[in-house]
Design a protein around this motif. Structure first.
Motif, PDB file in Angstrom:
ATOM      1  N   TYR A  82       0.910  -1.201   0.166  1.00 50.97           N
ATOM      2  CA  TYR A  82       0.060   0.047  -0.023  1.00 50.97           C
ATOM      3  C   TYR A  82       0.994   1.117  -0.090  1.00 50.97           C
ATOM      4  CZ  TYR A  82      -4.020  -2.722   1.418  1.00 50.97           C
ATOM      5  OH  TYR A  82      -5.189  -3.649   1.507  1.00 50.97           O
ATOM      6  N   THR A  84       1.483   5.385  -0.647  1.00 48.98           N
ATOM      7  CA  THR A  84       1.047   6.804  -0.993  1.00 48.98           C
ATOM      8  C   THR A  84       1.577   7.569  -2.146  1.00 48.98           C
ATOM      9  OG1 THR A  84       0.540   8.972   0.103  1.00 48.98           O
ATOM     10  CG2 THR A  84       2.471   7.840   0.737  1.00 48.98           C
ATOM     11  N   SER A  85       2.819   6.687  -2.724  1.00 50.59           N
ATOM     12  CA  SER A  85       3.468   7.380  -3.797  1.00 50.59           C
ATOM     13  C   SER A  85       3.638   6.488  -4.884  1.00 50.59           C
ATOM     14  CB  SER A  85       4.829   7.850  -3.218  1.00 50.59           C
ATOM     15  OG  SER A  85       5.899   7.929  -4.209  1.00 50.59           O
ATOM     16  N   GLY A  86       3.682   7.048  -6.037  1.00 50.36           N
ATOM     17  CA  GLY A  86       3.807   6.499  -7.205  1.00 50.36           C
ATOM     18  C   GLY A  86       5.363   5.751  -7.359  1.00 50.36           C
ATOM     19  N   ARG A  87       6.175   6.217  -6.501  1.00 53.11           N
ATOM     20  CA  ARG A  87       7.519   5.927  -6.660  1.00 53.11           C
ATOM     21  C   ARG A  87       7.750   4.375  -6.471  1.00 53.11           C
ATOM     22  NH1 ARG A  87      11.000  10.698  -4.679  1.00 53.11           N
ATOM     23  NH2 ARG A  87       9.479  12.121  -4.266  1.00 53.11           N
ATOM     24  N   ASN A  89       5.819   2.116  -7.195  1.00 55.46           N
ATOM     25  CA  ASN A  89       5.546   1.396  -8.763  1.00 55.46           C
ATOM     26  C   ASN A  89       6.871   1.336  -9.543  1.00 55.46           C
ATOM     27  OD1 ASN A  89       3.171   2.663  -7.613  1.00 55.46           O
ATOM     28  ND2 ASN A  89       2.257   1.382  -9.723  1.00 55.46           N
ATOM     29  N   GLU A 105       2.364  -6.137  -5.834  1.00 50.67           N
ATOM     30  CA  GLU A 105       1.240  -5.611  -6.217  1.00 50.67           C
ATOM     31  C   GLU A 105       1.127  -4.635  -5.235  1.00 50.67           C
ATOM     32  OE1 GLU A 105      -1.762  -8.690  -5.339  1.00 50.67           O
ATOM     33  OE2 GLU A 105      -1.293  -9.617  -7.050  1.00 50.67           O
ATOM     34  N   VAL A 106       1.068  -3.483  -6.003  1.00 47.44           N
ATOM     35  CA  VAL A 106       1.095  -2.003  -5.501  1.00 47.44           C
ATOM     36  C   VAL A 106      -0.363  -1.294  -5.615  1.00 47.44           C
ATOM     37  CG1 VAL A 106       1.873   0.195  -5.385  1.00 47.44           C
ATOM     38  CG2 VAL A 106       3.445  -1.606  -6.265  1.00 47.44           C
ATOM     39  N   SER A 107      -0.920  -1.017  -4.501  1.00 43.00           N
ATOM     40  CA  SER A 107      -2.073  -0.318  -4.411  1.00 43.00           C
ATOM     41  C   SER A 107      -1.911   1.221  -3.927  1.00 43.00           C
ATOM     42  CB  SER A 107      -3.115  -0.682  -3.531  1.00 43.00           C
ATOM     43  OG  SER A 107      -3.822  -2.180  -3.702  1.00 43.00           O
ATOM     44  N   LYS A 108      -2.449   2.204  -4.552  1.00 46.13           N
ATOM     45  CA  LYS A 108      -1.727   3.468  -4.531  1.00 46.13           C
ATOM     46  C   LYS A 108      -3.259   3.976  -3.696  1.00 46.13           C
ATOM     47  CE  LYS A 108      -0.303   6.549  -5.495  1.00 46.13           C
ATOM     48  NZ  LYS A 108      -0.017   8.110  -6.063  1.00 46.13           N
ATOM     49  N   LYS A 110      -4.126   7.285  -0.621  1.00 48.60           N
ATOM     50  CA  LYS A 110      -3.808   8.330   0.263  1.00 48.60           C
ATOM     51  C   LYS A 110      -3.495   8.024   1.680  1.00 48.60           C
ATOM     52  CE  LYS A 110      -5.930  11.853  -2.585  1.00 48.60           C
ATOM     53  NZ  LYS A 110      -7.495  12.050  -2.792  1.00 48.60           N
ATOM     54  N   SER A 111      -2.537   8.506   2.051  1.00 47.01           N
ATOM     55  CA  SER A 111      -2.034   8.319   3.627  1.00 47.01           C
ATOM     56  C   SER A 111      -3.276   8.180   4.742  1.00 47.01           C
ATOM     57  CB  SER A 111      -1.151   9.404   4.038  1.00 47.01           C
ATOM     58  OG  SER A 111       0.050   9.598   3.198  1.00 47.01           O
ATOM     59  N   ASP A 112      -4.273   9.236   4.576  1.00 46.21           N
ATOM     60  CA  ASP A 112      -5.203   8.947   5.448  1.00 46.21           C
ATOM     61  C   ASP A 112      -5.947   8.046   5.257  1.00 46.21           C
ATOM     62  OD1 ASP A 112      -5.576  10.868   3.365  1.00 46.21           O
ATOM     63  OD2 ASP A 112      -7.636  11.468   4.264  1.00 46.21           O
ATOM     64  N   GLU A 113      -6.231   7.821   3.911  1.00 45.63           N
ATOM     65  CA  GLU A 113      -7.407   6.752   3.560  1.00 45.63           C
ATOM     66  C   GLU A 113      -6.727   5.312   3.878  1.00 45.63           C
ATOM     67  OE1 GLU A 113      -8.072   7.483  -0.665  1.00 45.63           O
ATOM     68  OE2 GLU A 113      -8.983   9.506  -0.142  1.00 45.63           O
ATOM     69  N   LYS A 117      -8.285   2.278   5.880  1.00 43.67           N
ATOM     70  CA  LYS A 117      -8.538   0.806   5.182  1.00 43.67           C
ATOM     71  C   LYS A 117      -7.565   0.003   5.855  1.00 43.67           C
ATOM     72  CE  LYS A 117      -7.133  -0.686   0.692  1.00 43.67           C
ATOM     73  NZ  LYS A 117      -8.202  -1.567   0.080  1.00 43.67           N
TER      74      LYS A 117
ATOM     75  N   ARG B 278      -8.267  14.133   9.694  1.00 42.36           N
ATOM     76  CA  ARG B 278      -8.405  13.078  10.394  1.00 42.36           C
ATOM     77  C   ARG B 278      -9.434  13.561  11.551  1.00 42.36           C
ATOM     78  NH1 ARG B 278      -7.612   8.695   8.877  1.00 42.36           N
ATOM     79  NH2 ARG B 278      -7.972   7.742  10.940  1.00 42.36           N
ATOM     80  N   ILE B 456     -16.126  -1.803   4.339  1.00 42.06           N
ATOM     81  CA  ILE B 456     -14.822  -2.756   4.814  1.00 42.06           C
ATOM     82  C   ILE B 456     -15.227  -3.423   5.892  1.00 42.06           C
ATOM     83  CG2 ILE B 456     -12.503  -3.055   5.485  1.00 42.06           C
ATOM     84  CD1 ILE B 456     -11.762  -0.549   4.016  1.00 42.06           C
ATOM     85  N   LEU B 550     -10.366   2.307  -1.999  1.00 38.33           N
ATOM     86  CA  LEU B 550     -10.272   2.083  -0.550  1.00 38.33           C
ATOM     87  C   LEU B 550     -10.658   0.514  -0.341  1.00 38.33           C
ATOM     88  CD1 LEU B 550      -9.482   3.445   1.844  1.00 38.33           C
ATOM     89  CD2 LEU B 550     -11.788   3.851   2.490  1.00 38.33           C
ATOM     90  N   ARG B 555      -3.902  -5.936  -6.277  1.00 36.83           N
ATOM     91  CA  ARG B 555      -3.666  -4.924  -7.450  1.00 36.83           C
ATOM     92  C   ARG B 555      -4.873  -5.000  -8.572  1.00 36.83           C
ATOM     93  NH1 ARG B 555       2.025  -4.256  -9.909  1.00 36.83           N
ATOM     94  NH2 ARG B 555       1.723  -3.372 -11.971  1.00 36.83           N
ATOM     95  N   TYR B 565      -2.450   7.757 -10.554  1.00 31.66           N
ATOM     96  CA  TYR B 565      -1.121   7.623 -10.604  1.00 31.66           C
ATOM     97  C   TYR B 565      -0.240   8.722 -11.563  1.00 31.66           C
ATOM     98  CZ  TYR B 565       3.534   5.519 -11.712  1.00 31.66           C
ATOM     99  OH  TYR B 565       4.869   5.312 -11.925  1.00 31.66           O
ATOM    100  N   GLU B 568      -0.730  12.313 -10.072  1.00 27.49           N
ATOM    101  CA  GLU B 568       0.193  12.533  -9.056  1.00 27.49           C
ATOM    102  C   GLU B 568       1.607  12.781  -9.681  1.00 27.49           C
ATOM    103  OE1 GLU B 568       2.220   9.938  -7.447  1.00 27.49           O
ATOM    104  OE2 GLU B 568       2.304  10.508  -5.294  1.00 27.49           O
ATOM    105  N   LYS B 569       2.147  12.045 -10.587  1.00 31.81           N
ATOM    106  CA  LYS B 569       3.344  12.169 -11.272  1.00 31.81           C
ATOM    107  C   LYS B 569       3.417  13.383 -12.104  1.00 31.81           C
ATOM    108  CE  LYS B 569       5.977   8.450 -10.286  1.00 31.81           C
ATOM    109  NZ  LYS B 569       7.388   8.553  -9.917  1.00 31.81           N
TER     110      LYS B 569
END
Lengths: 406, 608, 390
Positions: A82, A84-87, A89, A105-108, A110-113, A117, B278, B456, B550, B555, B565, B568-569
């Motif tokens: 999991y 937060t950054s595309g890096r 990938n 397997e990368v799931s992108k 956001k940090s708060d989400e 999760k 939050r 969830i 969520l 993947r 993605y 963001e990039k």
């Protein structure tokens, strides 16, 4: 250097020598890492009994060689990330070439989400992710995830000695890259940084010429202001340095709040995001300044900006925004997770290809043995300490203050 | 009740009454629907409500009084009656309401006007116009706001000057550049397609004799519109109104982009902020206030639509449709409509398309054109070696996933919407119908993230007969269906209200069980509305992001996660390529539906 | 044997009582018409029989089978009641061809394709619209749609055919045509028909039995002829009468004297009555006299009243003559052509046996017996009355 598949012997050699070095000097320093890491987790252990053994197991930097990890990881077959950054990938691609047989397997998210999760998943007994790559959310990650034993710190013994503080022992975990919010200016307007002190922004010269991304929708921006409130003494000192007199508070609590209020009084313009800010000052010739993420400097060419960040502002430039690495509690593919984390850290000597996506202009890898692409090294950066606990508790008040400025 | 209340009749009576109640399809389906809604919507909302009365660990940050786990009114007082309320709640709510009403009104004007032109007049180029009308919805709404800025931005937010400023050397005033006006315009253009489709479907099923009758009695065209056409399609208009109102007050992207420079905050932007900071409980309180507002609006709507008035326009006594002649205005009207649609839909589309071929953004020269972003290989100098979309192995997987999720959920959502719409329309007099109407409306107002987070915990473990759905694609489909219910149910009920009860009764007397009646009578008669529901949900699902992200465990890339993605990039061209692909898919689906479904929007709306 | 038996039927819609205690028996093969103004509950009763509406109280029995019982809340499915309904709006499915519309009921019953084709063909033939099979409803005229609707109803060979104002959407010529068609159909099929209409003329020409509805109740059940001759209440009388030309209506008062004589004091004449019970002095009565029941003579006759012609309306085979009888307007119908000059004095005889008298307060018809004529007191009393009223 990059280890090729065609030379297994060389790989072995390298690994063996790495092992040897590790066990040779892996005495005091590395056990420090351990002993420092464990206390920060004791609270977690008492809070979440079930996860405590796992926690210790994960964090314990047992002398696991890369080979052993790879062997186990191949059995596991994959690793779930999991991020937060595309890096992640990008690192995953090189990883899968390096270690065939393990699927990343990368799931992108956001940090708060991600916090929501993972919390919900774990509470329901589902342990899906192995690797967590996340930013702080005003201290909430530490408070709600790390201290509850949901995210576990992982820093291999052999890498630890090369890691800069606070990320070796003091911070909540190892961070593979560090960014921060700072002021940007247009290079075609100013030959050099037009401001040296945060209070410069409150002068008539910059009236209506300061942009910021909206801290209400991107809390990392709020963190900078909150840190100013927390370190209001620093702010007061910088005020005195700038104007030569003690700061007078106009109905605010301290110099940090006063700064925010004066920013607004001076016509602060709030835009939606970091990119909007840089568009505003960088697209055409402009004498305005903008608050944006240091990492954005790498997008200069891509977006046709002519912007430069300012890396020295008084009293402190900024507060770090770190990209932390964790292993998730009860990670189903633990060995693979460790292997992947090591890969992203650049392996033992920091030269591994996996580090490349993280070592970019505008972000710093807090390792003494990794050469930064920036003109200024991480140690030279004049940053406040990210005080998760204080931030966590102060952030809502600063946010309230901010909202009331409207 | 009974003349001779004998004890002996009581039991069979009760038994029969229950049986009667249950054999009434409205009741049986309504009950099933209500159970479904209760579990998928009401329960999550109650959970949300419950949290607002409890201290949470997080609240220690706000006040020292916090006592985690215990009851408190703190959150409500904080939002509604504290020194924060003005900035946190009252100003934003006024903005939200203002935007909501303005957007609904403007969309109504745009959507209904266009629907009327296309359906009830002899305007040429009908297919083109109605096809163009769908395009703005294909684009993400922020693209429209970006386009607005490109034209009207002033010096305030810096950067490249807006086209208006560049050409006329007049700096547009702030009110034109940012805040209320542009937000309303962007959202209206984006959402008026809902009006167009719902009202268009209603208009096309309206007997033209009703109009003719009025014309014959000497009414002018406008009077006919106002006195006859408008009241008859009132349920559809009100449905559209509420739908768009709710969409507008819950939209985030557009107000964030256009509102922040002038401190124009809406509840939705505040809510997003609370969420990201939050302060979950605060976010919950805010979203509950939005829900309450919408419930009130729906309640008022139900009062207006009323119980006695009939809006049936399909009676089974059919007559050939005659169209209002526009006379010499025929071509000018068509020209204006088409030109307008091209400006607001085709131009942004083309700009995006062009951008996907531009090596460097903003450089308008031939040499700058490239196919790299479509199928170029890895080039370290461009986007740090990111391959063109078609070269990207993940792309095919993402495409497959997106198509699967969007395809399945849009079919299910459209049919469920029609069935629930049936309950709402036929059960207007009963509590059941009204309950279904009200409840099915909430998902728009539950922030996607909150809903997903609750899902969830609800679906991670098997409960009752429901298996653990978390991590399966079924859950993604379920939540997409639920999230789109407000629209599909509204479209379904508006359309059902138009169908005379007798058409169904005739089949009932012929001995057709409910399912046969639905399949052979109601489904074909509601074809147009069903198609529009299907298409719009499909588009929505292809664009959906927050909800899915969520709930995806392994993947399960979708096209939108790739977009996320790229965004963001900062790989804008690549993002545009994906966007173009999404749009191309939707258009393909559209044309396939026309070709093989025989039931399409243009024809459906344009007349038999 | 009876086809349908209704007992104590009570129905409410939206909490408003629409039908109250309906009792009715319809015999096999009857053409029963529910007649009444709109809103009287006749359509509701039809829908209740069909099973589209549920009765709160009462029972419905069709061919000896109980199909609905309000007390036990038993309501049989409409489709199991072996009946068909033709809706006022026809309720043709616009998305189906004529053939499919008609075939639907058979398809639902899962009949074989060949059989369906045959039966649909027969039904369309019967309605003489075989050539329209492939058309859609929107391509048909109103009359053709009507025929399709009926074809759809009879194709399943129901025991009972329910028709809800089927002709109200047609123009006058078509209506006459369809009326004949329905009559023919009823004779051919020999099914029981229940027919709802507000058109008195339709009711009279088609039915074997007519039930007149007012305010959710049946106020009269009779053969058409009887209904025409003797409406049971003033309301019914007005409703029946208001076709064609106006019914003559006379306000009258019953008078009795000490000698046991009784007479009816009307504005036009004094009508002697045979005294009987229930004749109270001063009882207010409304007399209705149809125009054709006023005979005109050029010379004085026993019991005649002198009237003067005010206007003449020739209307083909008959002529309406408007008269003034001592300041009161009367309308008379004369067969053939009558060339009366306005102003001519004539002598009118009211056919007492054809007149209907109603209690003005209750509106209920009274059986009055008229005594033989006695000119003298009548004449003088008439004069008195005139001066009295001035």
């Amino acid at each position: 250097m990059f280890i090729s598949k065609k030379k297994p012997a060389l790989v072995m050699m390298t690994l063996v020598s790495a092992m040897a070095i590790m066990s040779a000097c892996g005495d005091n320093k590395s056990s420090n890492t351990l002993s420092n890491a464990v206390p920060s987790n004791t609270e977690a252990s008492s809070n979440a009994n079930a996860s405590a053994p796992a926690a210790e197991q994960s964090t314990a930097p047992a002398a696991e060689s890369v080979d052993e990890l790879y062997a186990k990881a191949k059995e596991e077959g994959k690793v779930v990330v999991y991020s937060t950054s595309g890096r992640a990938n990008d690192a995953a691609e090189t990883f899968m070439k390096q270690y065939p047989g393990i699927k990343v397997e990368v799931s992108k998210v956001k940090s708060d989400e991600m916090m929501d999760k993972v919390t919900k998943e774990q509470d329901a007994g589902q342990f899906n992710p192995d690797v967590i790559i996340t930013k702080e959310v005003s201290g909430a990650v530490e408070e709600e995830m790390v201290m509850q034993g949901r995210y576990l710190k992982y820093l291999p013994e052999d890498i630890a000695p090369m890691v800069d503080e606070p990320y070796r022992t003091q911070a909540e975990a190892y961070a593979n890259y560090v960014e921060f919010r700072t002021l940007f200016y247009n290079k075609s307007t100013y030959a050099e940084a037009p401001v040296t002190n945060w209070w410069d922004l409150t002068t008539p010269e910059f009236k209506g010429k300061v942009y910021t991304a909206d801290p209400l929708s991107s809390p990392a921006f709020m963190d900078l202001f909150t840190t100013m409130v927390i370190n209001s003494d620093d702010m007061a000192a910088a005020y005195k340095e700038k104007f030569g007199e003690e700061i007078k508070l106009n109905g605010t609590e301290n110099a940090g709040y006063e700064f925010i209020q004066e920013l607004f009084d001076n016509g602060l313009i709030v835009l939606k995001g970091s990119d909007d800010v840089l568009d505003a000052i960088g697209k055409t010739k402009s004498d305005a300044l903008g608050l944006a993420v240091s990492g954005d400097v790498s997008k200069n060419e891509e977006n046709g900006w002519t912007i430069a960040p300012i890396y020295d502002i008084k009293p402190k430039t900024s507060v770090p925004d770190s990209g932390y690495f964790f292993i998730a509690n009860k990670a189903p593919h633990e060995a693979a997770a460790k292997l992947f984390l090591r890969w992203m850290m650049g392996e033992k000597d920091g030269t591994g290809e996996g580090l490349a996506p993280f070592n970019e202009v505008g972000s710093w890898v807090p390792r003494s043995d990794v050469k930064t692409k920036n003109d200024i090294s991480f140690e030279e950066l004049n940053l406040w300490l990210f005080d998760g606990d204080k931030l966590y508790n102060t952030a809502p008040k600063v946010r309230d203050f901010w909202i009331k400025q409207k | 009740m009974a003349n001779k209340p004998a004890v002996t009749v009581k039991r069979p009576r009760l038994h029969n009454q229950t049986l009667n109640w249950l054999t009434n399809p409205v009741h049986l389906i309504g009950l099933a629907a209500l159970l479904f809604l209760a579990y998928t919507i009401v329960w999550p909302v109650l959970k949300i409500l419950y949290t607002t009365f409890l201290w949470r660990q997080q609240d220690v940050r706000l006040t020292g009084e916090a006592d985690p786990g215990h009851f408190t009114l703190y959150h409500w007082t904080r939002v509604l009656a504290s020194d924060m309320s003005m900035s946190l709640f009252y100003k934003p709510i006024l903005n939200s309401l203002g935007v909501g009403f303005a957007v609904s009104a403007l969309s109504m004007l745009l959507g209904c006007g266009l629907a009327w032109l296309v359906v009830r007049t002899n305007i040429p180029w009908k297919k083109t116009i109605s096809f163009l009308a769908v395009i703005p919805y294909l684009l993400p709404s922020w693209i429209l706001s970006q386009a607005w800025l490109t034209f009207f931005k002033n010096g305030k937010i810096g950067g490249t000057p807006g086209i208006m400023q560049a050409l006329l050397h007049v700096s547009p005033p702030d009110w034109l550049s940012y805040g209320f006006v542009p937000i309303v315009f962007s959202l209206s253009i984006h959402d008026s397609v809902f009006f167009f489709l719902i009202v268009g479907a209603a208009l096309s099923s309206m007997n033209s004799q009703l109009e003719e009758a009025a014309s014959v009695s000497g009414a002018k065209r406008l009077t006919v519109l106002r006195r006859i056409v408008f009241p008859l399609v009132l349920p559809s208009i009100l449905s559209g109104f509420i739908l768009i109102f709710t969409k507008a007050i819950s939209s985030y992207g557009v107000p964030a982009l256009l509102g922040t420079p002038v401190n124009f905050y809406m509840i939705s932007t505040m809510l997003y902020s609370s969420m990201r900071s939050r302060l979950t409980t605060e976010a919950n309180v805010l979203s509950l206030t939005l829900m309450i507002i919408s419930m009130v609006t729906i309640y008022l709507n139900q009062r207006v639509v009323g119980r006695r008035r009939s809006f049936v326009t399909v009676t089974g006594k059919d007559s050939a449709r005659t169209l209002t002649s526009l006379g010499r205005w025929r071509y000018p009207a068509a020209g204006m409509a088409t030109a307008g649609m091209i400006i607001i839909s085709v131009v942004p589309l083309l700009v995006l398309l062009l951008q996907s071929f531009m090596l460097k953004e903003g450089e308008y020269s031939l040499s700058n054109l490239t196919m790299h972003y479509w199928w170029g290989g890895s080039d370290p100098d461009i986007n740090t070696g990111e391959k063109g979309v078609f070269q990207n192995p993940i792309f095919m997987l993402a495409l497959k996933n997106s198509l699967y999720i969007a395809g399945v959920s849009s079919v299910i959502a459209a049919v469920i919407g029609l069935i629930l719409g049936y309950v709402v329309a036929r059960g207007r007099q009963s509590w059941l119908g009204r309950a279904v109407d009200q409840v099915s409306f909430l998902p728009y107002l539950i922030p996607g993230i909150s809903l997903a987070a609750i899902y969830i915990s609800m679906f991670a473990k098997p409960t009752f007969i429901i298996p653990a759905l978390y991590g399966t694609i079924t859950l993604l489909i379920l939540i997409t269906v639920v999230k789109e219910l407000p629209f599909t149910v509204k479209a379904g009920s508006a359309s059902m209200m138009q169908i005379g009860r007798e058409l169904e009764e005739a089949a009932q007397i012929s001995g057709a069980p409910w399912f046969t009646r639905f399949r052979r009578i109601l489904l074909p008669l509601n074809r147009k509305s069903l198609m529009s529901a299907f298409l719009l949900v499909f588009i929505g699902a292809m664009k959906e992001m927050e909800l899915i992200i969520l709930l995806i465990t392994p993947r399960t890339e979708t096209l939108t996660t790739i977009t996320f993605y790229y965004a963001e990039k900062g790989y804008e061209q690549l993002m545009n390529v994906i966007l173009m692909i999404i749009i191309a898919i939707v258009m393909t689906v559209y044309f396939l539906a026309v070709k093989f479904g025989k039931a399409d929007l243009t024809q459906g709306i344009g007349g038999q | 044997m009876h086809a349908i038996k209704l007992q104590g039927i009570r129905v409410s819609l939206d909490g408003k009582q629409v039908l109250n205690d309906i009792n009715l028996t319809i015999k096999q093969g009857d053409f029963m018409t529910f007649l009444g103004p709109s809103g009287c509950g006749k359509t509701t009763l039809l829908r209740t029989i069909a099973g589209l509406q549920q009765a709160e109280a009462g029972t419905i029995t069709i061919s000896g089978r109980e199909v609905a019982n309000g007390e036990t809340s038993f309501h049989m499915e409409p489709s199991k009641r072996r009946l068909s309904l033709v809706f006022q709006s026809y309720a043709l499915w616009p998305h189906m061809t004529v053939f499919d519309n008609v075939a639907f009921g058979l398809q639902v019953r899962k009949l074989g394709k060949a059989e369906i084709r045959e039966k649909v063909g027969a039904a369309l033939d019967k309605m003489r619209i075989a050539e329209l099979a492939a058309r859609y409803p929107s391509e048909l005229s109103g009359g053709q749609q009507q025929r399709v609707a009926i074809a759809r109803a009879i194709v399943t060979e129901p025991d009972i055919l329910l028709l809800d104002e089927p002709l109200s959407n047609l123009d006058a010529k078509l209506r006459v045509e369809m009326r004949a068609e329905l009559k023919r159909l009823h004779q051919e099929l020999n099914t029981t028909v229940i027919y709802v209409t507000h058109d008195q003329h339709e009711a009279m020409t088609l039915s074997t039995q007519v039930a007149v509805f007012f305010g959710g109740q049946i106020v009269q059940l009779d053969k058409p002829r009887q209904l025409y001759k003797h409406p049971q209440t003033l309301q019914v009388s007005e409703f029946i009468g208001n076709t064609g030309m106006q019914m003559n209506r006379l306000d009258a008062i019953v008078r009795t004297d000490d000698e046991g004589l009784a007479w009816l004091d009307t504005p036009v004449a004094l009508l002697p009555l045979t005294a009987g019970e229930g004749l109270k002095d001063g009882l207010e009565v409304v007399l209705t006299v149809r125009p054709e029941d006023i005979r005109l003579h050029e010379s004085k006759r026993p019991g005649s009243v002198a009237v003067s012609v005010t206007a003449v309306f020739p209307s083909g085979a008959e002529t309406y003559v408007q008269l003034d009888a001592g300041g009161h307007q009367l309308m008379a119908r004369v067969i053939g052509e009558s060339e009366y000059e306005p102003g001519t004095t004539l002598f009118a005889v009211l056919r007492e046996d054809q007149m209907n008298a109603y209690d003005k307060n209750t509106g209920i018809r009274m059986e009055l017996k008229y005594a033989r004529h006695n000119n003298e007191p009548g004449e003088s009393a008439h004069e008195d009355r005139l001066s009295y009223s001035r």
